[in-house]
Design a protein around this motif. Structure first.
Motif, mmCIF file in Angstrom:
data_model
loop_
_atom_site.group_PDB
_atom_site.id
_atom_site.type_symbol
_atom_site.label_atom_id
_atom_site.label_comp_id
_atom_site.label_asym_id
_atom_site.label_seq_id
_atom_site.Cartn_x
_atom_site.Cartn_y
_atom_site.Cartn_z
ATOM 1 N N LEU A 603 0.861 -1.180 0.000
ATOM 2 C CA LEU A 603 0.000 0.000 0.000
ATOM 3 C C LEU A 603 0.896 1.228 0.000
ATOM 4 N N ASN A 604 0.828 1.998 -1.080
ATOM 5 C CA ASN A 604 1.682 3.178 -1.243
ATOM 6 C C ASN A 604 0.792 4.375 -1.571
ATOM 7 N N LEU A 605 0.663 5.276 -0.582
ATOM 8 C CA LEU A 605 -0.121 6.507 -0.756
ATOM 9 C C LEU A 605 0.760 7.742 -0.589
ATOM 10 N N ASN A 606 2.054 7.582 -0.697
ATOM 11 C CA ASN A 606 2.990 8.696 -0.518
ATOM 12 C C ASN A 606 2.614 9.901 -1.382
ATOM 13 N N GLN A 607 2.987 11.081 -0.889
ATOM 14 C CA GLN A 607 2.960 12.316 -1.677
ATOM 15 C C GLN A 607 1.572 12.604 -2.243
ATOM 16 N N ASN A 608 0.587 12.668 -1.355
ATOM 17 C CA ASN A 608 -0.752 13.116 -1.709
ATOM 18 C C ASN A 608 -1.194 14.143 -0.670
ATOM 19 N N GLN A 609 -2.488 14.314 -0.492
ATOM 20 C CA GLN A 609 -2.998 15.298 0.463
ATOM 21 C C GLN A 609 -4.024 14.658 1.404
ATOM 22 N N PHE A 610 -3.812 13.389 1.735
ATOM 23 C CA PHE A 610 -4.701 12.712 2.672
ATOM 24 C C PHE A 610 -4.553 13.327 4.067
ATOM 25 N N TYR A 611 -5.644 13.306 4.797
ATOM 26 C CA TYR A 611 -5.621 13.857 6.148
ATOM 27 C C TYR A 611 -6.445 12.958 7.064
ATOM 28 N N GLY A 612 -6.514 13.351 8.325
ATOM 29 C CA GLY A 612 -7.242 12.557 9.302
ATOM 30 C C GLY A 612 -6.346 11.496 9.914
ATOM 31 N N ALA A 613 -6.962 10.648 10.715
ATOM 32 C CA ALA A 613 -6.206 9.623 11.436
ATOM 33 C C ALA A 613 -5.865 8.444 10.530
ATOM 34 N N VAL A 614 -4.761 7.797 10.843
ATOM 35 C CA VAL A 614 -4.451 6.511 10.215
ATOM 36 C C VAL A 614 -5.398 5.483 10.836
ATOM 37 N N PRO A 615 -6.272 4.869 10.046
ATOM 38 C CA PRO A 615 -7.313 4.011 10.639
ATOM 39 C C PRO A 615 -6.720 2.785 11.329
ATOM 40 N N PRO A 616 -7.232 2.452 12.511
ATOM 41 C CA PRO A 616 -6.705 1.266 13.208
ATOM 42 C C PRO A 616 -6.964 -0.033 12.455
ATOM 43 N N THR A 617 -7.976 -0.023 11.568
ATOM 44 C CA THR A 617 -8.281 -1.241 10.801
ATOM 45 C C THR A 617 -7.150 -1.645 9.870
ATOM 46 N N ILE A 618 -6.183 -0.751 9.669
ATOM 47 C CA ILE A 618 -5.042 -1.115 8.832
ATOM 48 C C ILE A 618 -4.279 -2.287 9.440
ATOM 49 N N GLY A 619 -4.487 -2.496 10.737
ATOM 50 C CA GLY A 619 -3.873 -3.646 11.406
ATOM 51 C C GLY A 619 -4.441 -4.976 10.956
ATOM 52 N N ASN A 620 -5.562 -4.952 10.222
ATOM 53 C CA ASN A 620 -6.142 -6.196 9.691
ATOM 54 C C ASN A 620 -5.401 -6.723 8.478
ATOM 55 N N LEU A 621 -4.524 -5.917 7.905
ATOM 56 C CA LEU A 621 -3.842 -6.293 6.653
ATOM 57 C C LEU A 621 -2.649 -7.185 6.983
ATOM 58 N N SER A 622 -2.940 -8.399 7.386
ATOM 59 C CA SER A 622 -1.917 -9.294 7.936
ATOM 60 C C SER A 622 -0.873 -9.719 6.914
ATOM 61 N N LYS A 623 -1.155 -9.544 5.621
ATOM 62 C CA LYS A 623 -0.196 -9.941 4.593
ATOM 63 C C LYS A 623 0.625 -8.772 4.065
ATOM 64 N N LEU A 624 0.434 -7.607 4.676
ATOM 65 C CA LEU A 624 1.100 -6.407 4.180
ATOM 66 C C LEU A 624 2.619 -6.540 4.304
ATOM 67 N N TYR A 625 3.310 -6.223 3.209
ATOM 68 C CA TYR A 625 4.770 -6.323 3.127
ATOM 69 C C TYR A 625 5.399 -4.923 3.118
ATOM 70 N N GLU A 626 4.657 -3.959 2.598
ATOM 71 C CA GLU A 626 5.200 -2.604 2.431
ATOM 72 C C GLU A 626 4.074 -1.605 2.676
ATOM 73 N N LEU A 627 4.314 -0.620 3.553
ATOM 74 C CA LEU A 627 3.319 0.397 3.865
ATOM 75 C C LEU A 627 3.975 1.763 3.796
ATOM 76 N N ARG A 628 3.495 2.598 2.865
ATOM 77 C CA ARG A 628 4.050 3.939 2.661
ATOM 78 C C ARG A 628 2.903 4.963 2.708
ATOM 79 N N LEU A 629 2.928 5.819 3.734
ATOM 80 C CA LEU A 629 1.926 6.886 3.886
ATOM 81 C C LEU A 629 2.601 8.245 4.004
ATOM 82 N N SER A 630 3.820 8.356 3.540
ATOM 83 C CA SER A 630 4.640 9.556 3.721
ATOM 84 C C SER A 630 4.093 10.763 2.945
ATOM 85 N N ARG A 631 4.451 11.974 3.461
ATOM 86 C CA ARG A 631 4.194 13.242 2.783
ATOM 87 C C ARG A 631 2.706 13.444 2.481
#
Length: 757
Positions: A603-631
């Motif tokens: 999941l790569n959402l880098n370099q956008n204009q997202f706001y608000g909280a990082v949802p706790p449900t992201i912890g359900n993504l048990s197969k996640l290998y790479e997580l990018r929410l930067s910038r």
């Protein structure tokens, strides 16, 4: 019999006298189910019993042996199981026993289900001295071949191929003086092949190789020994088989060089030695095989040049020598092979230019060699060419205009060369193409001349310099599965006609200058699994109809101008593995429904204009290998649920946001994580000791936050840059801590305001 009416049935043959006696029962292909009835033994005068090609199950009744008058027993192509009854050895008048597959000397027909008989071949079958045909192939028989079969002196055909027989071949089989056909292929037989088999003077077909096989006979015409476990060298005695027309030793473990005696077999039409471990070179004596039509030497360890004498094989139609270590130039004399239709030179070390003399070819495959120079225009004279594969060479110049004459061409493979220039306009005549791959060249201009076919299955021109609009004609091939146009200079919009390709599973338009929005017509491509539109100038919202693509596995829309929030429909694509939306102008919050993407790896959402909280449900993504929410503009605390991402390995990047609160210790439980970047946020408190103990971590960046306190020794391995911009941190690679001062600072850390960069 008291009721002779059954004698009029087509399946029943009766005696002429009275009372009528059933002599033959033929129920072949009658869709019978159930078991073979033991009551058949009550037909006391039965001569012929044929129950073949049905769906009978169960075992063979042992009491069939009570019918000593029986001449033929045909039970093949059923689903019988269990052992062959030893009692069948009592059928001393039997001429034919066929309880295996229906195809004696060819490939096994897939239209019939074969038996599933197991256990050994009963030695009692050796009592059947009148037996002429013993066919046991394609069962699950095991154990050795009983030497007693050498007593079946009338045997003409014996096949037990495709079983699990083991042990050695008994020399007693050499006593079968009437044997014409023997097939023991696809077993696990071992040991030496008995010389006595060479004394079977009537042999015409043999699928197993004995030494001195032709010492007493010159009649053997077909020798098929493929797919066995034969090892050692090819015996020189084969040179005595002067009548041999077909020799197939493929798919074994034969080593050594080819004996020169083979080149005395002037009647040979087919020589198949492929998939072995043969060494040495191809002898110029190959010219003696003047009747040769098929020569298959591929997947061996042959070296040296292809001899010029190959050009003397005027009847040669198929020449397959791929996956060897042949070198030198392809001889011009190959053009003298006037009947040659198929060649494959893939995976050798041929160099120099492609001979201009090659003609009358259908498939032409010289992929993965060291050929250079231009493609000879004379290849355009091969009007029957259906496959042209010149990939993985060092070919230069352009594609010859004469290729426009290849009107029956189906596959054009020119990838991984250094071809350049425009596509010739005459390629528009090549309208039967199914597969095209011109990737990794230097070709430019329009691809329109290549798009006249309506039969494409795959189309790949990635990594060239093609330009202009994407031809709408590409959408006229309803069976097209993979469309790759990436890394070119295409402009304009994505043609809506692509929505007519209902078989489309992959579309790659990345690395171009395509503009506009993603056409809604693509929503009709329900088989799409991969969408890659990275690095273009596409704009508008992320289409909500993406949620209707149930098979979607990869969505790559990075480096475009997409805007607006993420459509909630997107989170119904439960098979998504990769979502890359970085470097756009997307905004809004990351919905809780992101936790529904249970298969997600990236999941790569880098370099956008997202706001608000990082949802706790992201912890359900048990197969996640790479997580990018930067910038982005995410705020609030880092959810402790990130500690549930136990497969997170490549990176966790939350940098350049407005995250606050403390670093949750649960992050330290990510035992596979290699890179952690929390820099440029408003994080407070100390760095959890668990983070310092992460042995897998190769990169750590917590710089430019409001962190404070003493760094324990576990953090000493990191450079100063890892922690810079946190003025209240001390210890480790930083300056020495004054214990009183550090305690005082920690007590006040939450009252000090964050100063942005």
């Amino acid at each position: 019999m008291d009721n002779p009416g059954f004698c009029s049935w087509r399946e029943v043959s009766c005696s002429d006298g009275r009372p009528h006696q059933v002599l033959a029962l033929n129920l072949s292909q009658s869709s019978l189910t159930g078991t073979v009835s033991p009551s058949l033994s009550g037909l006391t005068n039965l001569l012929h019993l044929d129950l073949s090609s049905n769906r009978l199950t169960g075992s063979i009744p042992p009491n069939l042996s009570n019918r000593s008058s029986l001449l033929s027993l045909l039970l093949f192509s059923n689903q019988l199981s269990g052992p062959i009854p030893a009692q069948l050895g009592s059928l001393t008048n039997l001429r034919v026993m066929r309880i295996g597959d229906n195809d004696l000397a060819g490939s096994i027909s897939p239209t019939f289900a074969s038996s599933l008989l197991t256990g050994p071949i009963p030695c009692q079958l050796g009592r059947l001295t009148l037996l002429e045909n013993l066919i046991l192939q394609q069962n699950g028989l095991e154990g050795p071949i009983p030497p007693d079969l050498g007593n079946c002196s009338s045997l003409v055909v014996f096949t037990a191929a495709v079983n699990s027989l083991n042990g050695s071949i008994p020399p007693e089989l050499g006593n079968l003086k009437n044997l014409q056909l023997m097939n023991l292929a696809n077993n696990t037989l071992s040991g030496e092949i008995p010389r006595q088999l060479g004394e079977s003077t009537q042999l015409v077909y043999l699928n197993f190789i004995p030494r001195n096989i032709c010492s007493n006979t010159a009649t053997l015409e077909h020798l098929f020994l493929s797919d066995n476990q034969i090892s050692g060298e090819i015996p020189e005695d084969l040179g005595l088989c002067g009548s041999l027309k077909q020799l197939n030793l493929a798919n074994n473990s034969i080593n050594g060089s080819k004996p020169t005696q083979l080149f005395k077999l002037s009647y040979l039409t087919d020589l198949l030695l492929n998939n072995n471990s043969l060494v040495g070179s191809i002898s110029p004596s190959i010219a003696n095989l003047s009747n040769l039509q098929t020569l298959a030497l591929y997947q061996n360890h042959l070296r040296g040049n292809l001899p010029r004498e190959i050009g003397m094989l005027g009847k040669l139609e198929i020449l397959y020598i791929y996956d060897n270590q042949l070198s030198g130039e392809i001889p011009l004399e190959i053009g003298n092979c006037s009947s040659l239709q198929q060649i494959d030179f893939f995976g050798n070390h041929f160099k120099g230019q492609i001979p201009v003399t090659m003609g009358k070819l259908r498939p032409c495959l010289v992929e993965q060699n060291d050929l250079s120079g231009e493609i000879p225009p004379t290849l355009g004279n091969c009007h029957q060419l259906t496959i042209l594969d010149l990939a993985d060479n060092s070919l230069t110049e352009g594609i010859p205009a004469t290729f426009g004459f290849l009107e029956v061409l189906e596959e054009l493979m020119l990838y991984n060369n250094s071809l350049e220039g425009n596509l010739p306009d005459k390629l528009v005549n090549v309208a039967n193409l199914t597969r095209v791959n011109l990737s990794n060249n230097k070709l430019n201009g329009s691809i329109a001349p290549l798009c006249s076919s309506h039969s494409f299955l795959s189309f790949d021109v990635t990594n060239n310099a093609f330009d202009g609009p994407i031809p709408r004609e590409l959408g006229l091939s309803p069976s097209l599965q993979r469309l790759r146009l990436g890394n070119n200079h295409f402009t304009g919009t994505i043609p809506g006609t692509l929505g007519g390709i209902h078989q489309l599973s992959l579309v790659d338009l990345s690395g171009n200058s395509v503009t506009g929005s993603v056409p809604a017509e693509l929503s009709f491509c329900k088989k799409l699994t991969h969408i890659d539109l990275n690095n273009n100038f596409l704009s508008g919202p992320i289409p909500s109809w993406l949620g209707s693509l149930a098979n979607l596995g990869e969505l790559k829309l990075s480096f475009n101008l997409f805007s607006g929030p993420l459509p909630r429909e997107l989170f119904k694509c439960y098979n998504l593995l990769v979502v890359s939306l970085d470097n756009n102008i997307l905004n809004g919050t990351l919905p809780l429904e992101v936790g529904n993407l249970a298969s997600l790896n990236v999941l790569n959402l880098n370099q956008n204009q997202f706001y608000g909280a990082v949802p706790p449900t992201i912890g359900n993504l048990s197969k996640l290998y790479e997580l990018r929410l930067s910038r982005n503009r995410f705020n609030g605390e880092i959810p402790i649920e990130l500690g549930e991402l136990r497969n997170l390995q490549s990176v966790l990047d939350l940098s350049y946001n407005n995250l606050s609160g403390e670093i949750p210790p649960s992050i330290g439980t990510l035992s596979k994580l290699e890179a952690l970047d929390l820099s440029h946020n408003q994080l407070l408190g100390g760095i959890p000791l668990q983070v310092g103990s992460m042995s897998s971590l190769g990169k750590l960046n917590v710089s430019y936050n409001n962190l404070g306190g003493k760094l324990e020794k576990e953090f000493s391995r990191w450079p100063v840059e890892t922690f810079m911009g946190n003025v209240r941190l001390c210890g480790g690679p930083l300056s020495h801590c004054n214990e009183d001062e550090s305690s005082h600072l920690l007590g006040k850390i939450n009252t000090i305001p964050y100063l942005p960069d």
